[in-house]
Design a protein around this motif. Structure first.
Motif, PDB file in Angstrom:
ATOM      1  N   LYS A 159       0.850  -1.180   0.000  1.00 50.44           N
ATOM      2  CA  LYS A 159       0.000   0.000   0.000  1.00 50.44           C
ATOM      3  C   LYS A 159       0.891   1.237   0.000  1.00 50.44           C
ATOM      4  N   SER A 160       0.618   2.140  -0.914  1.00 54.35           N
ATOM      5  CA  SER A 160       1.407   3.364  -0.948  1.00 54.35           C
ATOM      6  C   SER A 160       0.501   4.526  -1.294  1.00 54.35           C
ATOM      7  N   GLU A 161       1.018   5.697  -1.064  1.00 52.83           N
ATOM      8  CA  GLU A 161       0.285   6.897  -1.448  1.00 52.83           C
ATOM      9  C   GLU A 161       1.288   7.944  -1.878  1.00 52.83           C
ATOM     10  N   THR A 162       0.822   8.941  -2.544  1.00 51.38           N
ATOM     11  CA  THR A 162       1.709  10.000  -2.982  1.00 51.38           C
ATOM     12  C   THR A 162       1.705  11.106  -1.944  1.00 51.38           C
ATOM     13  N   ALA A 163       2.868  11.456  -1.485  1.00 53.76           N
ATOM     14  CA  ALA A 163       3.005  12.517  -0.502  1.00 53.76           C
ATOM     15  C   ALA A 163       2.872  13.866  -1.185  1.00 53.76           C
ATOM     16  N   SER A 164       2.775  14.907  -0.373  1.00 48.81           N
ATOM     17  CA  SER A 164       2.601  16.251  -0.920  1.00 48.81           C
ATOM     18  C   SER A 164       3.795  16.693  -1.758  1.00 48.81           C
ATOM     19  N   ASP A 165       4.950  16.082  -1.522  1.00 50.78           N
ATOM     20  CA  ASP A 165       6.121  16.455  -2.315  1.00 50.78           C
ATOM     21  C   ASP A 165       6.239  15.638  -3.597  1.00 50.78           C
ATOM     22  N   GLY A 166       5.224  14.795  -3.877  1.00 46.43           N
ATOM     23  CA  GLY A 166       5.190  14.035  -5.122  1.00 46.43           C
ATOM     24  C   GLY A 166       5.884  12.690  -5.050  1.00 46.43           C
ATOM     25  N   THR A 167       6.457  12.353  -3.897  1.00 53.66           N
ATOM     26  CA  THR A 167       7.125  11.070  -3.768  1.00 53.66           C
ATOM     27  C   THR A 167       6.151  10.028  -3.259  1.00 53.66           C
ATOM     28  N   ALA A 168       6.389   8.787  -3.635  1.00 55.21           N
ATOM     29  CA  ALA A 168       5.540   7.697  -3.173  1.00 55.21           C
ATOM     30  C   ALA A 168       6.031   7.244  -1.808  1.00 55.21           C
ATOM     31  N   ARG A 169       5.082   6.983  -0.923  1.00 55.92           N
ATOM     32  CA  ARG A 169       5.424   6.459   0.392  1.00 55.92           C
ATOM     33  C   ARG A 169       4.754   5.115   0.547  1.00 55.92           C
ATOM     34  N   SER A 170       5.470   4.174   1.094  1.00 56.77           N
ATOM     35  CA  SER A 170       4.953   2.833   1.284  1.00 56.77           C
ATOM     36  C   SER A 170       4.614   2.606   2.741  1.00 56.77           C
ATOM     37  N   HIS A 171       3.538   1.854   2.981  1.00 55.59           N
ATOM     38  CA  HIS A 171       3.148   1.485   4.333  1.00 55.59           C
ATOM     39  C   HIS A 171       3.631   0.074   4.658  1.00 55.59           C
ATOM     40  N   ALA A 172       4.392  -0.549   3.743  1.00 51.17           N
ATOM     41  CA  ALA A 172       4.795  -1.938   3.921  1.00 51.17           C
ATOM     42  C   ALA A 172       5.755  -2.106   5.099  1.00 51.17           C
ATOM     43  N   VAL A 173       6.697  -1.217   5.276  1.00 55.05           N
ATOM     44  CA  VAL A 173       7.669  -1.328   6.350  1.00 55.05           C
ATOM     45  C   VAL A 173       7.692  -0.012   7.100  1.00 55.05           C
ATOM     46  N   THR A 174       7.514  -0.081   8.413  1.00 52.59           N
ATOM     47  CA  THR A 174       7.525   1.129   9.208  1.00 52.59           C
ATOM     48  C   THR A 174       8.054   0.813  10.598  1.00 52.59           C
ATOM     49  N   ASN A 175       8.680   1.769  11.236  1.00 51.47           N
ATOM     50  CA  ASN A 175       9.161   1.592  12.592  1.00 51.47           C
ATOM     51  C   ASN A 175       8.166   2.140  13.597  1.00 51.47           C
ATOM     52  N   VAL A 176       7.019   2.603  13.140  1.00 48.47           N
ATOM     53  CA  VAL A 176       6.021   3.217  13.995  1.00 48.47           C
ATOM     54  C   VAL A 176       4.946   2.199  14.331  1.00 48.47           C
ATOM     55  N   ASP A 177       4.524   2.190  15.580  1.00 48.70           N
ATOM     56  CA  ASP A 177       3.447   1.300  16.002  1.00 48.70           C
ATOM     57  C   ASP A 177       2.133   1.859  15.498  1.00 48.70           C
ATOM     58  N   ASN A 178       1.510   1.161  14.566  1.00 44.01           N
ATOM     59  CA  ASN A 178       0.254   1.616  13.973  1.00 44.01           C
ATOM     60  C   ASN A 178      -0.965   1.022  14.669  1.00 44.01           C
ATOM     61  N   SER A 179      -0.815   0.440  15.827  1.00 46.90           N
ATOM     62  CA  SER A 179      -1.914  -0.264  16.479  1.00 46.90           C
ATOM     63  C   SER A 179      -2.726   0.659  17.387  1.00 46.90           C
ATOM     64  N   HIS A 180      -3.346   1.650  16.831  1.00 46.99           N
ATOM     65  CA  HIS A 180      -4.164   2.587  17.604  1.00 46.99           C
ATOM     66  C   HIS A 180      -5.637   2.425  17.273  1.00 46.99           C
ATOM     67  N   GLY A 181      -6.010   1.247  16.837  1.00 52.66           N
ATOM     68  CA  GLY A 181      -7.409   0.983  16.538  1.00 52.66           C
ATOM     69  C   GLY A 181      -7.898   1.699  15.297  1.00 52.66           C
ATOM     70  N   GLY A 182      -6.985   2.152  14.474  1.00 55.28           N
ATOM     71  CA  GLY A 182      -7.371   2.817  13.240  1.00 55.28           C
ATOM     72  C   GLY A 182      -7.868   4.239  13.434  1.00 55.28           C
ATOM     73  N   TRP A 183      -7.677   4.797  14.593  1.00 53.70           N
ATOM     74  CA  TRP A 183      -8.199   6.147  14.824  1.00 53.70           C
ATOM     75  C   TRP A 183      -7.172   7.233  14.536  1.00 53.70           C
ATOM     76  N   TRP A 184      -5.889   6.905  14.438  1.00 54.24           N
ATOM     77  CA  TRP A 184      -4.848   7.910  14.271  1.00 54.24           C
ATOM     78  C   TRP A 184      -4.091   7.693  12.969  1.00 54.24           C
ATOM     79  N   CYS A 185      -3.941   8.744  12.172  1.00 50.03           N
ATOM     80  CA  CYS A 185      -3.136   8.674  10.949  1.00 50.03           C
ATOM     81  C   CYS A 185      -1.692   8.981  11.334  1.00 50.03           C
ATOM     82  N   VAL A 186      -0.891   7.939  11.467  1.00 46.43           N
ATOM     83  CA  VAL A 186       0.498   8.089  11.890  1.00 46.43           C
ATOM     84  C   VAL A 186       1.286   8.930  10.892  1.00 46.43           C
TER      85      VAL A 186
END
Length: 118
Positions: A27-54
């Motif tokens: 899963k990726s999206e385009t950032a405001s600077d035009g670069t693609a960002r991937s959600h495949a690998v991250t060092n951030v804990d994304n387990s907030h019940g889906g309520w917070w956009c990390v």
């Protein structure tokens, strides 16, 4: 190599496993600077019940960068940074201090500081 010809189901299984292992989230999206960002690998804990956009540092339900259907609402309310294509109230580029309000919401809910938006 002969074993592959005699056991095509084994070969198919190995190929399938390889594809699954190498595909990841993707899963990726385009950032405001035009670069693609991937959600495949991250060092951030994304387990907030889906309520917070990390990635963007705001509650998911208010993230106009992820949910483009919110853009109209923010523009109609006069809350839009045309330069950075995001709600003015969420434009941490123009004013990093704006993040403090969202950080307080995060801290109130979780008891610890939020990850810095990317």
């Amino acid at each position: 190599m002969n074993w592959m010809l005699r056991r095509p189901s084994l070969l198919f299984g190995l190929l399938s496993l390889s594809v699954i292992a190498l595909s990841g989230c993707g899963k990726s999206e385009t950032a405001s600077d035009g670069t693609a960002r991937s959600h495949a690998v991250t060092n951030v804990d994304n387990s907030h019940g889906g309520w917070w956009c990390v990635e963007h540092g705001v509650p998911e339900e208010d993230c106009a960068l992820c949910d483009k259907s919110l853009v109209v609402k923010f523009k109609e309310a006069g809350d839009w940074c045309e330069e950075h294509k995001r709600p003015e109230s969420q434009c941490f580029i123009c004013s990093p201090k704006r993040f403090d309000k969202f950080a307080a919401t995060y801290e109130a809910k979780t008891g610890h500081k939020p990850p810095q938006p990317e």
